[in-house]
Design an enzyme around this catalytic site. Structure first.
Site, PDB file in Angstrom:
ATOM      1  N   SER A 152       0.845  -1.197   0.000  1.00  0.00           N
ATOM      2  CA  SER A 152       0.000   0.000   0.000  1.00  0.00           C
ATOM      3  C   SER A 152       0.879   1.244   0.000  1.00  0.00           C
ATOM      4  O   SER A 152       2.063   1.185   0.360  1.00  0.00           O
ATOM      5  CB  SER A 152      -0.916  -0.020   1.224  1.00  0.00           C
ATOM      6  N   HIS A 175       6.355   4.195  20.945  1.00  0.00           N
ATOM      7  CA  HIS A 175       5.818   5.538  20.760  1.00  0.00           C
ATOM      8  C   HIS A 175       6.562   6.487  21.701  1.00  0.00           C
ATOM      9  O   HIS A 175       6.835   6.139  22.851  1.00  0.00           O
ATOM     10  CB  HIS A 175       4.304   5.507  21.067  1.00  0.00           C
ATOM     11  N   PHE A 215      12.160  14.874  11.383  1.00  0.00           N
ATOM     12  CA  PHE A 215      10.932  14.115  11.532  1.00  0.00           C
ATOM     13  C   PHE A 215      11.148  12.905  12.450  1.00  0.00           C
ATOM     14  O   PHE A 215      10.304  12.582  13.285  1.00  0.00           O
ATOM     15  CB  PHE A 215      10.466  13.689  10.135  1.00  0.00           C
ATOM     16  N   HIS A 240       4.097  -1.006   3.541  1.00  0.00           N
ATOM     17  CA  HIS A 240       3.294   0.218   3.381  1.00  0.00           C
ATOM     18  C   HIS A 240       4.285   1.363   3.183  1.00  0.00           C
ATOM     19  O   HIS A 240       5.087   1.638   4.079  1.00  0.00           O
ATOM     20  CB  HIS A 240       2.444   0.432   4.641  1.00  0.00           C
ATOM     21  N   GLN A 270       5.094   2.469  12.399  1.00  0.00           N
ATOM     22  CA  GLN A 270       5.913   3.665  12.203  1.00  0.00           C
ATOM     23  C   GLN A 270       7.143   3.208  11.429  1.00  0.00           C
ATOM     24  O   GLN A 270       7.533   2.037  11.542  1.00  0.00           O
ATOM     25  CB  GLN A 270       6.313   4.220  13.587  1.00  0.00           C
ATOM     26  N   ALA A 275      -5.041  16.040  12.665  1.00  0.00           N
ATOM     27  CA  ALA A 275      -5.817  16.240  13.884  1.00  0.00           C
ATOM     28  C   ALA A 275      -6.039  17.747  14.032  1.00  0.00           C
ATOM     29  O   ALA A 275      -5.182  18.544  13.685  1.00  0.00           O
ATOM     30  CB  ALA A 275      -5.045  15.686  15.069  1.00  0.00           C
ATOM     31  N   GLU A 290       1.037   5.510   0.932  1.00  0.00           N
ATOM     32  CA  GLU A 290       0.415   6.586   1.713  1.00  0.00           C
ATOM     33  C   GLU A 290       0.667   7.954   1.092  1.00  0.00           C
ATOM     34  O   GLU A 290       1.771   8.254   0.656  1.00  0.00           O
ATOM     35  CB  GLU A 290       0.984   6.549   3.145  1.00  0.00           C
ATOM     36  N   ASP A 310      -2.121  13.715  17.034  1.00  0.00           N
ATOM     37  CA  ASP A 310      -1.439  14.576  18.007  1.00  0.00           C
ATOM     38  C   ASP A 310      -2.146  15.914  18.025  1.00  0.00           C
ATOM     39  O   ASP A 310      -2.481  16.450  16.975  1.00  0.00           O
ATOM     40  CB  ASP A 310       0.027  14.773  17.600  1.00  0.00           C
TER      41      ASP A 310
HETATM   42  P1  FAD Z   1      -2.384   5.489  20.572  1.00  0.00           P
HETATM   43  O1  FAD Z   1      -2.395   4.095  20.134  1.00  0.00           O
HETATM   44  O2  FAD Z   1      -3.579   6.020  21.295  1.00  0.00           O
HETATM   45  O3  FAD Z   1      -1.066   5.688  21.469  1.00  0.00           O
HETATM   46  C1  FAD Z   1      -0.614   6.980  21.840  1.00  0.00           C
HETATM   47  C2  FAD Z   1       0.208   6.898  23.123  1.00  0.00           C
HETATM   48  O4  FAD Z   1      -0.658   6.670  24.234  1.00  0.00           O
HETATM   49  C3  FAD Z   1       1.217   5.768  23.181  1.00  0.00           C
HETATM   50  O5  FAD Z   1       2.339   6.218  23.905  1.00  0.00           O
HETATM   51  C4  FAD Z   1       0.508   4.651  23.922  1.00  0.00           C
HETATM   52  O6  FAD Z   1       1.390   3.784  24.611  1.00  0.00           O
HETATM   53  C5  FAD Z   1      -0.352   5.438  24.895  1.00  0.00           C
HETATM   54  N1  FAD Z   1      -1.651   4.780  25.132  1.00  0.00           N
HETATM   55  C6  FAD Z   1      -2.451   4.220  24.204  1.00  0.00           C
HETATM   56  N2  FAD Z   1      -3.587   3.747  24.758  1.00  0.00           N
HETATM   57  C7  FAD Z   1      -3.505   4.046  26.057  1.00  0.00           C
HETATM   58  C8  FAD Z   1      -4.383   3.828  27.154  1.00  0.00           C
HETATM   59  N3  FAD Z   1      -5.588   3.245  26.964  1.00  0.00           N
HETATM   60  N4  FAD Z   1      -3.983   4.273  28.370  1.00  0.00           N
HETATM   61  C9  FAD Z   1      -2.792   4.874  28.548  1.00  0.00           C
HETATM   62  N5  FAD Z   1      -1.917   5.111  27.535  1.00  0.00           N
HETATM   63  C10 FAD Z   1      -2.284   4.704  26.311  1.00  0.00           C
HETATM   64  N6  FAD Z   1      -1.134  11.339  12.766  1.00  0.00           N
HETATM   65  C11 FAD Z   1      -2.074  12.173  12.277  1.00  0.00           C
HETATM   66  O7  FAD Z   1      -2.378  13.198  12.883  1.00  0.00           O
HETATM   67  N7  FAD Z   1      -2.691  11.913  11.088  1.00  0.00           N
HETATM   68  C12 FAD Z   1      -2.416  10.791  10.373  1.00  0.00           C
HETATM   69  O8  FAD Z   1      -2.999  10.588   9.310  1.00  0.00           O
HETATM   70  C13 FAD Z   1      -1.456   9.877  10.884  1.00  0.00           C
HETATM   71  N8  FAD Z   1      -1.168   8.716  10.251  1.00  0.00           N
HETATM   72  C14 FAD Z   1      -0.316   7.804  10.810  1.00  0.00           C
HETATM   73  C15 FAD Z   1      -0.124   6.567  10.190  1.00  0.00           C
HETATM   74  C16 FAD Z   1       0.712   5.614  10.751  1.00  0.00           C
HETATM   75  C17 FAD Z   1       0.863   4.283  10.070  1.00  0.00           C
HETATM   76  C18 FAD Z   1       1.427   5.910  11.941  1.00  0.00           C
HETATM   77  C19 FAD Z   1       2.372   4.917  12.538  1.00  0.00           C
HETATM   78  C20 FAD Z   1       1.251   7.142  12.560  1.00  0.00           C
HETATM   79  C21 FAD Z   1       0.371   8.096  12.020  1.00  0.00           C
HETATM   80  N9  FAD Z   1       0.114   9.330  12.635  1.00  0.00           N
HETATM   81  C22 FAD Z   1      -0.816  10.200  12.113  1.00  0.00           C
HETATM   82  C23 FAD Z   1       0.823   9.691  13.872  1.00  0.00           C
HETATM   83  C24 FAD Z   1       0.025   9.294  15.126  1.00  0.00           C
HETATM   84  O9  FAD Z   1      -1.191   9.983  15.158  1.00  0.00           O
HETATM   85  C25 FAD Z   1       0.876   9.663  16.333  1.00  0.00           C
HETATM   86  O10 FAD Z   1       1.966   8.802  16.423  1.00  0.00           O
HETATM   87  C26 FAD Z   1       0.126   9.755  17.651  1.00  0.00           C
HETATM   88  O11 FAD Z   1       0.995  10.351  18.606  1.00  0.00           O
HETATM   89  C27 FAD Z   1      -0.298   8.418  18.222  1.00  0.00           C
HETATM   90  O12 FAD Z   1      -1.343   7.869  17.539  1.00  0.00           O
HETATM   91  P2  FAD Z   1      -1.780   6.333  17.852  1.00  0.00           P
HETATM   92  O13 FAD Z   1      -2.987   6.091  17.073  1.00  0.00           O
HETATM   93  O14 FAD Z   1      -0.632   5.454  17.697  1.00  0.00           O
HETATM   94  O15 FAD Z   1      -2.129   6.515  19.397  1.00  0.00           O
END
Ligand code: FAD
Length: 281
Positions: A12, A145, A212, A262, A172, A48, A14, A105
């Site tokens: 895929s 992360h 980055f 990806h 990532q 975001a 992106e 974020d």
């Molecule tokens: P989560 O899975 O929620 O994790 C975030 C942090 O919180 C981690 O440190 C985790 O350990 C902690 N955590 C998770 N769940 C809990 C819980 N229940 N209790 C306590 N702590 C918890 N960003 C954008 O804005 N737009 C995009 O389109 C985008 N695309 C991306 C695509 C990919 C493939 C990747 C890898 C990243 C992308 N990002 C994007 C970046 C991503 O949004 C950031 O890395 C963000 O900081 C974390 O998102 P996440 O969904 O991994 O968060």
């Protein structure tokens, strides 16, 4: 790595939403040339906090209109359930069936985190609103992360996303394949049965990549950094070395049984295409 070998390999690409009409025209060409490689889908990032969201919707539409599968990213931080629900409903009507579900974020200066705190809550919400309509991808972090309280907590938080209903994950980017191999072994130990597709970042611009990588917690190994630094402004050497290193890593990943790749294309064709050709895909 054993469990990953059971999944069919999928590829895929992106994109991020272009900011100008010229950018959109350019992206259409990139989409068509990469589309010729027959990817499973093109994913489109989602900012975001609102700024680029219309751009995501428009880019997703144009991918679909060109006859390809589109997978919008959807980040939940700063959003309400109502807002996410509306987006899901419109994607459903539009025939979208795959979503990359993320926390995102908070843009600096904004404080209202909204109704979702973490991506697992978004995954749960998508499932409760739309049952099994969407194939849900989530993010995985082989090098952890940057905000994770510990490696173990991060793995457990990844597990929450899978248990909430994620079907697969995209990592990532990384340049240490061992980090990926260990991550999937850990997932296996946690009995997580989802494909974890490596996210691949072609190397084209060292300064940008270094900035980055600091932000997102991806490590550029010293031997790669030192070489890239030594090329200074010699873009051709940076590209040639980057292409070589990343192609070799992809080869190693696929040979070990990674369920596809990806590519973070950065909206350009050449670096991804070069790696693709080197892999003989
Ligand atoms: P989560 O899975 O929620 O994790 C975030 C942090 O919180 C981690 O440190 C985790 O350990 C902690 N955590 C998770 N769940 C809990 C819980 N229940 N209790 C306590 N702590 C918890 N960003 C954008 O804005 N737009 C995009 O389109 C985008 N695309 C991306 C695509 C990919 C493939 C990747 C890898 C990243 C992308 N990002 C994007 C970046 C991503 O949004 C950031 O890395 C963000 O900081 C974390 O998102 P996440 O969904 O991994 O968060």
């Amino acid at each position: 790595m054993e469990s990953q070998q059971e999944y069919p390999q999928q590829f895929s690409f992106e994109f991020f939403p272009p900011k100008t009409p010229e950018g959109a025209e350019k992206l259409a060409k990139v989409r068509d040339s990469l589309g010729a490689l027959n990817p499973k889908y093109f994913s489109v990032t989602f900012g975001a906090g609102g700024s680029t969201q219309q751009g995501t919707f428009d880019t997703v539409k144009s991918i679909q209109q060109a006859g390809f599968n589109a997978a919008p990213h959807l980040s939940c931080v700063g959003s309400t359930k109502e807002n996410i629900s509306e987006i899901l409903a419109s994607y459903k009507v539009q025939g979208i069936n795959r979503i990359v579900a993320l926390r995102g974020d908070m843009p600096s200066g904004t404080h209202d985190i909204g109704e979702f705190r973490y991506a697992n809550e978004l995954v749960e919400f998508i499932r409760s609103e739309t049952n099994d309509h969407f194939h849900i991808e989530v993010a995985a972090y082989p090098e952890f992360h940057p905000q994770a309280s510990s490696a173990e907590d991060d793995l457990n938080n990844f597990k929450r996303k899978v248990e909430a209903g994620a079907n697969s994950a995209i990592t990532q980017y990384f340049f240490n394949p061992d980090a990926y191999f260990r991550f999937v072994d850990d997932c296996e130990d946690l009995n997580l049965k989802v494909p974890v597709v490596p996210g691949i970042m072609p190397i084209t611009n060292y300064t940008q990549l270094a900035r980055f990588s600091d932000m997102c917690g991806a490590e550029i190994p010293r031997w790669i950094r030192k070489r890239l630094e030594s090329y200074g402004d010699d873009k051709e050497s940076i590209k040639a070395f980057g292409e070589d290193v990343v192609s070799e890593m992809c080869q190693q990943l696929l040979e070990a049984g990674a369920p596809g790749l990806h590519f973070y294309t950065m909206n350009i064709t050449a670096p991804t295409l070069a790696i693709w050709k080197n892999l003989g895909l």
